[in-house]
Design a protein around this motif. Structure first.
Motif, short mmCIF file in Angstrom:
data_model
loop_
_atom_site.label_atom_id
_atom_site.label_comp_id
_atom_site.label_asym_id
_atom_site.label_seq_id
_atom_site.Cartn_x
_atom_site.Cartn_y
_atom_site.Cartn_z
N ALA A 18 35.48 37.54 16.49
CA ALA A 18 34.30 38.30 16.06
C ALA A 18 33.50 38.78 17.27
CB ALA A 18 33.43 37.42 15.16
N ARG A 19 33.36 37.93 18.27
CA ARG A 19 32.62 38.31 19.47
C ARG A 19 33.35 39.39 20.27
NH1 ARG A 19 30.72 32.27 21.58
NH2 ARG A 19 29.03 31.99 20.06
N PHE A 357 25.55 36.09 22.46
CA PHE A 357 26.36 36.18 21.25
C PHE A 357 25.66 35.59 20.02
CE2 PHE A 357 30.18 36.36 24.15
CZ PHE A 357 30.52 37.65 23.81
N GLU A 358 24.43 35.16 20.17
CA GLU A 358 23.75 34.48 19.07
C GLU A 358 23.59 35.38 17.85
OE1 GLU A 358 20.12 32.95 20.65
OE2 GLU A 358 21.14 31.65 22.10
N THR A 359 23.50 36.69 18.06
CA THR A 359 23.30 37.61 16.94
C THR A 359 24.62 38.14 16.37
OG1 THR A 359 23.12 39.46 18.49
CG2 THR A 359 21.07 38.39 17.82
N VAL A 360 25.76 37.72 16.96
CA VAL A 360 27.06 38.19 16.48
C VAL A 360 27.54 37.26 15.37
CG1 VAL A 360 29.45 38.71 17.08
CG2 VAL A 360 27.63 39.15 18.74
N GLU A 361 27.64 37.78 14.16
CA GLU A 361 28.03 36.96 13.01
C GLU A 361 29.53 37.05 12.74
OE1 GLU A 361 25.90 37.76 9.47
OE2 GLU A 361 24.06 36.80 10.17
N LEU A 362 30.07 35.93 12.26
CA LEU A 362 31.45 35.93 11.80
C LEU A 362 31.54 36.69 10.48
CD1 LEU A 362 32.67 32.25 12.26
CD2 LEU A 362 33.80 34.27 13.12
N PRO A 363 32.66 37.38 10.24
CA PRO A 363 32.87 37.98 8.91
C PRO A 363 32.85 36.88 7.84
CG PRO A 363 34.50 38.78 10.47
CD PRO A 363 33.77 37.66 11.15
N LYS A 364 32.09 37.09 6.80
CA LYS A 364 31.99 36.10 5.73
C LYS A 364 31.52 36.78 4.46
CE LYS A 364 27.28 34.83 7.02
NZ LYS A 364 26.38 33.79 7.51
N PRO A 365 31.75 36.14 3.30
CA PRO A 365 31.28 36.75 2.06
C PRO A 365 29.75 36.70 1.96
CG PRO A 365 32.19 34.57 1.63
CD PRO A 365 32.48 34.88 3.07
N LYS A 366 29.20 37.74 1.35
CA LYS A 366 27.75 37.75 1.05
C LYS A 366 27.50 36.87 -0.18
CE LYS A 366 23.64 39.97 1.57
NZ LYS A 366 22.86 39.98 2.81
N VAL A 414 30.14 26.23 1.56
CA VAL A 414 29.02 27.19 1.57
C VAL A 414 28.13 26.96 2.78
CG1 VAL A 414 26.90 27.90 0.37
CG2 VAL A 414 29.00 27.48 -0.94
N ASP A 415 27.81 25.68 3.03
CA ASP A 415 26.91 25.33 4.12
C ASP A 415 27.54 25.64 5.48
OD1 ASP A 415 24.49 24.07 5.12
OD2 ASP A 415 25.81 22.44 5.80
N LYS A 416 28.82 25.29 5.65
CA LYS A 416 29.49 25.50 6.95
C LYS A 416 29.62 26.97 7.29
CE LYS A 416 32.02 21.51 8.43
NZ LYS A 416 33.26 21.09 9.09
N ARG A 417 29.83 27.82 6.30
CA ARG A 417 30.00 29.25 6.56
C ARG A 417 28.70 30.03 6.43
NH1 ARG A 417 35.09 32.30 4.33
NH2 ARG A 417 34.38 33.65 6.02
N ALA A 418 27.61 29.28 6.14
CA ALA A 418 26.26 29.88 6.04
C ALA A 418 26.26 31.09 5.10
CB ALA A 418 25.76 30.27 7.42
N ILE A 419 26.79 30.89 3.86
CA ILE A 419 26.86 31.96 2.87
C ILE A 419 25.52 32.08 2.16
CG2 ILE A 419 28.01 32.72 0.74
CD1 ILE A 419 30.52 31.19 1.85
N GLU A 420 25.04 33.31 2.05
CA GLU A 420 23.66 33.55 1.60
C GLU A 420 23.47 33.37 0.10
OE1 GLU A 420 20.22 36.99 2.18
OE2 GLU A 420 22.20 37.26 3.05
N TYR A 421 24.43 33.86 -0.70
CA TYR A 421 24.30 33.79 -2.16
C TYR A 421 25.51 33.10 -2.78
CZ TYR A 421 20.55 37.23 -1.65
OH TYR A 421 19.39 37.86 -1.30
N VAL A 422 25.21 32.28 -3.82
CA VAL A 422 26.26 31.54 -4.52
C VAL A 422 26.09 31.74 -6.03
CG1 VAL A 422 27.10 29.23 -5.07
CG2 VAL A 422 26.51 29.79 -2.73
N VAL A 423 27.20 32.04 -6.71
CA VAL A 423 27.19 32.08 -8.18
C VAL A 423 27.77 30.76 -8.66
CG1 VAL A 423 28.17 33.16 -10.24
CG2 VAL A 423 27.37 34.59 -8.34
N THR A 424 26.95 30.01 -9.42
CA THR A 424 27.37 28.67 -9.84
C THR A 424 28.01 28.66 -11.22
OG1 THR A 424 25.11 28.28 -10.63
CG2 THR A 424 25.66 27.49 -8.42
#
Length: 454
Positions: A18-19, A357-366, A414-424
């Motif tokens: 990603a970086r 690189f602090e502002t460079v995010e890994l690709p992940k689901p929203k 969810v926590d490890k990948r820092a995903i913003e929204y979750v449908v439960t």
């Protein structure tokens, strides 16, 4: 036996990729902003294309590819018996991995000259291979990011390359780079006026080491190469060449007044420096460095090298220059060109050391759909398709949770990948959406979710 990779190569983690992609994309965007067009060439070329173009040392570092099949069957028996590896190589290897992007580019221009519109502005971002001794910042497989213009001898190209360097490093937030500039004609002129014209290469190779071995080391090397003490005395002012770019230009102009070639070099440098003074730079500084030599056999005019910010101790992070007859090696004469390169791996190390690189995010689901109820699977997959069609990165956690521990595993994901929204869960035609940052939950239709998440 534990698996391993060859020395001088690397695996890259998702974070590192990603970086690296962030750097690639920034450079690529600037290349295209400045009007450069992309090309690609094969990872391997015919050996005849590469061999003899980089000097004896370069030839030694080229990775040769063995011919397919029984490659020894056609080899000369006497060469095999004599164990003459140089002669044997030409019989068992017809191809080689590319050593750089410049020679393949020259081959490309000659081969496609009737299709190209000149001046031709090309960029190339591809891996190259060198059988070098691996060390920090030096690998056997690495990427080069090159931009060149061929078919124009206008000095505005040099001005644009200074601006291009400034643009890229400003966008990467690498503040405080120094773009060093010199001219081959100046170095030739200096060698001429001190009476060491026949020792031009030895003279400049030694001068180029001033920042590494100091004045005494340079003098000792020049003497060892047969340069007279009288000539060295004349060049003493260069060892303490200080002042502004304008001061240095004035000093060089006086020193080279009797050399037509040297005076031409000063004139060319003055044009670039004065133009940049008029135009201004964002974050970089342009510095005339009369000791800069970079591959003197290769360059014929301007020479560039980019130094990292002073707080980072690393070699150059970019370089290039003007060459008057690159395509001549393949029979197309008098095609002038100028080009620069970005050292991706060193730029990465600089940015890492500066914490950029602090502002460079890994690709992940929203949005991540948790998988707690098998009966909700189809509804969730349909919703994911709608979100993806709307450009929202979404995915379903693949494994069904049939216990509390398995549900905890999904929340941990969810926590490890820092995903913003979750449908439960799914309730009729609505989905329970949770914001993991503020813990708020709401029931939304898929249309409402698209609008809300966007």
């Amino acid at each position: 036996m534990r698996p391993s990779i060859p020395k001088g190569t690397r695996d890259f983690s998702p974070t590192q990729v990603a970086r690296r992609n962030f750097i690639f994309n920034t450079i690529k965007h600037s290349f295209e902003l400045f009007g450069f067009q992309p090309i690609e060439t094969p990872s391997f070329e015919n050996s005849s294309t590469l061999m003899g173009k980089y000097g004896e040392e370069g030839d030694r570092l080229i990775f040769k590819i063995l011919n397919s099949g029984d490659y020894l069957s056609k080899a000369d028996e006497s060469i095999l018996t004599a164990k003459d590896s140089n002669k044997l190589t030409t019989q068992i290897s017809e191809k080689a991995l590319r050593y750089d992007l410049t020679v393949p580019f020259a081959r490309y221009v000659v081969q496609h000259q009737n299709e190209i519109t000149f001046p031709f502005k090309r960029y190339q971002i591809q891996p190259v291979w060198r059988a070098d001794r691996p060390q920090k910042g030096r690998f056997r497989e690495f990427y080069q990011c090159d931009a060149d213009v061929v078919g124009s001898d206008s000095l505005w190209q040099e001005v644009e390359f200074v601006q291009l360097y400034d643009s890229v490093f400003s966008k990467l937030n690498v503040i405080g780079t120094t773009i060093k500039i010199n001219n081959r004609k100046i170095l030739s002129g200096i060698a001429e006026v001190i009476g060491a014209k026949d020792k031009l290469i030895d003279f400049t190779v030694a001068l180029d080491k001033l920042d590494k071995i100091g004045k005494d080391g340079v003098v000792a090397e020049m003497i060892s190469k047969g340069i007279s003490e009288e000539a060295i005395e004349k060049v003493q002012p260069l060892f303490d060449f200080t002042g502004s770019n304008e001061d240095k230009l004035e000093s060089l102009s006086k020193m080279l007044v009797s050399s037509e070639e040297g005076s031409k070099g000063v004139e060319e440098l003055a044009f670039v420096i004065n133009s940049i003074n008029e135009l201004g730079l964002q974050t970089a500084a342009l510095e005339l460095d009369v000791t800069l030599a970079r591959g003197l056999n290769y360059y014929t005019g301007a020479i560039f090298e980019v130094a990292a910010p002073k707080e980072v101790k690393i070699g150059s992070i970019g370089g290039g220059g003007r060459y008057d007859d690159l395509t001549g090696i393949f029979g197309l004469k008098d095609v002038s060109g100028v080009g620069i390169s970005f050292g991706l791996d060193r730029i990465y190390l600089v940015m890492e050391e500066l914490g950029l690189f602090e502002t460079v995010e890994l690709p992940k689901p929203k949005v991540l759909f948790l998988n707690f109820d098998e009966s909700e699977g189809i509804a969730k997959i349909k919703a994911i398709a709608v979100l993806r069609n709307a450009g929202i990165k979404s995915e379903l956690y693949p494994d069904l949770a049939t216990s509390n521990n398995q549900q905890k595993k999904q929340w941990k994901y969810v926590d490890k990948r820092a995903i913003e929204y979750v449908v439960t869960s799914v309730e009729g035609d609505k989905f329970k959406l949770k914001n993991t940052q503020n813990r708020e939950e709401q029931l939304l239709t898929i249309e409402e979710m698209v609008k809300f998440v966007k």
